[in-house]
Design an enzyme around this catalytic site. Structure first.
Site, mmCIF file in Angstrom:
data_model
loop_
_atom_site.group_PDB
_atom_site.id
_atom_site.type_symbol
_atom_site.label_atom_id
_atom_site.label_comp_id
_atom_site.label_asym_id
_atom_site.label_seq_id
_atom_site.Cartn_x
_atom_site.Cartn_y
_atom_site.Cartn_z
ATOM 1 N N ASP A 102 -1.580 6.736 6.232
ATOM 2 C CA ASP A 102 -2.649 5.829 5.823
ATOM 3 C C ASP A 102 -2.863 4.879 7.001
ATOM 4 O OD1 ASP A 102 -4.238 3.792 4.893
ATOM 5 O OD2 ASP A 102 -3.011 3.312 3.131
ATOM 6 N N TRP B 159 0.839 -1.214 0.000
ATOM 7 C CA TRP B 159 0.000 0.000 0.000
ATOM 8 C C TRP B 159 0.864 1.250 0.000
ATOM 9 C CZ3 TRP B 159 -4.199 -1.312 -1.986
ATOM 10 C CH2 TRP B 159 -4.870 -2.475 -1.622
ATOM 11 N N LYS C 1 -11.826 -1.769 6.622
ATOM 12 C CA LYS C 1 -10.983 -2.648 7.419
ATOM 13 C C LYS C 1 -11.527 -2.787 8.843
ATOM 14 C CE LYS C 1 -8.679 -3.151 3.809
ATOM 15 N NZ LYS C 1 -7.605 -2.343 3.295
#
Ligand SMILES: *Cc1c(COP(=O)(O)O)cnc(C)c1O
Length: 361
Positions: A171, A101, A195
């Site tokens: 993030d 990511w 998530k």
């Protein structure tokens, strides 16, 4: 009705209580005679939903007054672009590469300017967090970027990097609301909510007010400008209404269950049960350096791909689903977000012990 123990990395398990409440309100939300899905985002009922969601999130995270909360859409991946578009005034920023990511965000930033790799853990398949105490940060960098919890590899920054005075952008998708966070240490924190908080498609952006300006990169689409969304309190256009509604319910569930201090305690307990077993097991091993382990995503292997596959299959048959590791790393991964009960982890470990015994270790 049979609910499974869902160890998916995302979209992931949500509190059963929240799902039940949403089901009860599906056809008639509080006497409006309609579902939240069918309601104008300009209606009084919806105004209350979005305002309460923001207020509850502010309470949970103790968000300082000089930070804005934005509910946006497009997933975390769209933020990979909106960060440079809004913040890369000098067209230069530093990125710490701790997994896929972070790498994707880095690649996206390179479309807009000079993204510099400040540190990386690629040499050991991202199984640790690199030393970030003295990074090669230069004066002309606009921000330092991290992926705080690496969903795929199961690592977490337990200490934030020394950014040498530059703003930190994080993030936090897969650790968001799993424990308290000191928002004042960041310029911006964001999370794709699927998530730990809600349905996919919604993202929460928490950004310091002075960073929200009209001075964005040329060509930035209106929908990507934080100023537009901040000025319109996330109602510039139709927001992801239903997603925000579910997030709001999860925020209330968190507050009711003791807030983020209590979550942290429970999450440490759950992760402890699993890591303690991995540390003593002869069959299963964790893949992450101990001091960098995530509380949310726990990858592990047997060292034998066939055995891994057999375990995943047997576990699924016993009601422990989505334990397959990310396609890029293989093995297993148990994501144990807020809504996974302690009992789910205890039962998984009992199952792993039994599997280990049956396989002669
Ligand atoms: C899942 C995830 C993403 C991508 O989220 P999308 O909403 O699918 O774009 C980004 N960052 C992290 C840390 C993630 O876990």
């Amino acid at each position: 009705m049979a609910r499974v123990y869902n160890f998916s990395a995302g979209p992931a398990v949500l509190p059963e209580e929240v799902l039940r409440e949403a089901a009860e309100e599906m056809l008639d939300y509080k006497g409006t005679g309609m579902s939240v899905m069918e309601m104008s985002h300009r209606s009084k009922a919806y105004d209350t939903i979005i305002k309460e969601a923001e207020a509850d999130l502010r309470t949970l995270l103790k968000i300082p007054d000089n930070y804005k909360v934005l509910f946006l859409q497009g997933g975390a991946s769209l933020v990979f672009a909106s960060v440079p578009m809004n913040l890369m005034k000098n067209r230069k920023a530093g990125y710490i590469l701790t997994g896929q990511w972070a790498k994707k965000a880095f690649a996206e930033a390179r479309i807009y300017g000079e993204a510099v790799e400040l540190a990386s853990s690629a040499d050991k398949t991202f199984s640790y967090i690199p030393d970030c105490s003295d990074l090669p940060i230069t004066d002309d960098m606009d921000y330092v970027y991290i992926c705080e919890n690496n969903t795929i590899y199961g690592t977490k920054f337990h200490t934030l990097p020394d950014t040498k005075g530059k703003i930190l952008v994080s993030d936090a998708s897969s650790c968001f609301l799993s424990e308290p966070m000191d928002i004042s240490r960041y310029g911006m924190v964001y999370a794709g909510v699927q998530k730990n908080v809600g349905p996919s498609g919604t993202q929460v952006v928490i950004i310091r007010e002075d960073l929200i300006t009209d001075d964005v990169l040329p060509g930035t689409p209106t929908m990507m400008k934080y100023k537009i969304h901040a000025d319109n309190e996330s109602l510039y256009n139709t927001p992801p209404c239903y997603g925000i509604y579910i997030c709001g319910k999860v925020f209330k569930w968190l507050l009711k269950n003791g807030g983020l201090e209590a979550m942290k305690e429970t999450n440490e307990k759950k992760a402890g049960i699993l890591y303690d077993f991995l540390d003593e097991s002869e069959l299963f091993q964790g893949t992450v350096r101990k001091e960098d382990r995530s509380l949310m995503n726990v990858p592990f292997v047997t060292g034998n791909e066939e055995m891994d596959a057999e375990f995943i299959k047997a576990a699924a048959a016993a009601g422990f689903v989505n334990l397959k590791g990310h396609r890029s790393v293989g093995g297993m991964r148990a994501s144990i977000y807020n809504a996974m009960p302690v009992e789910g982890v205890e039962k998984l470990v009992a199952f792993m012990k039994e599997f280990e015994r049956e396989h002669g270790r």
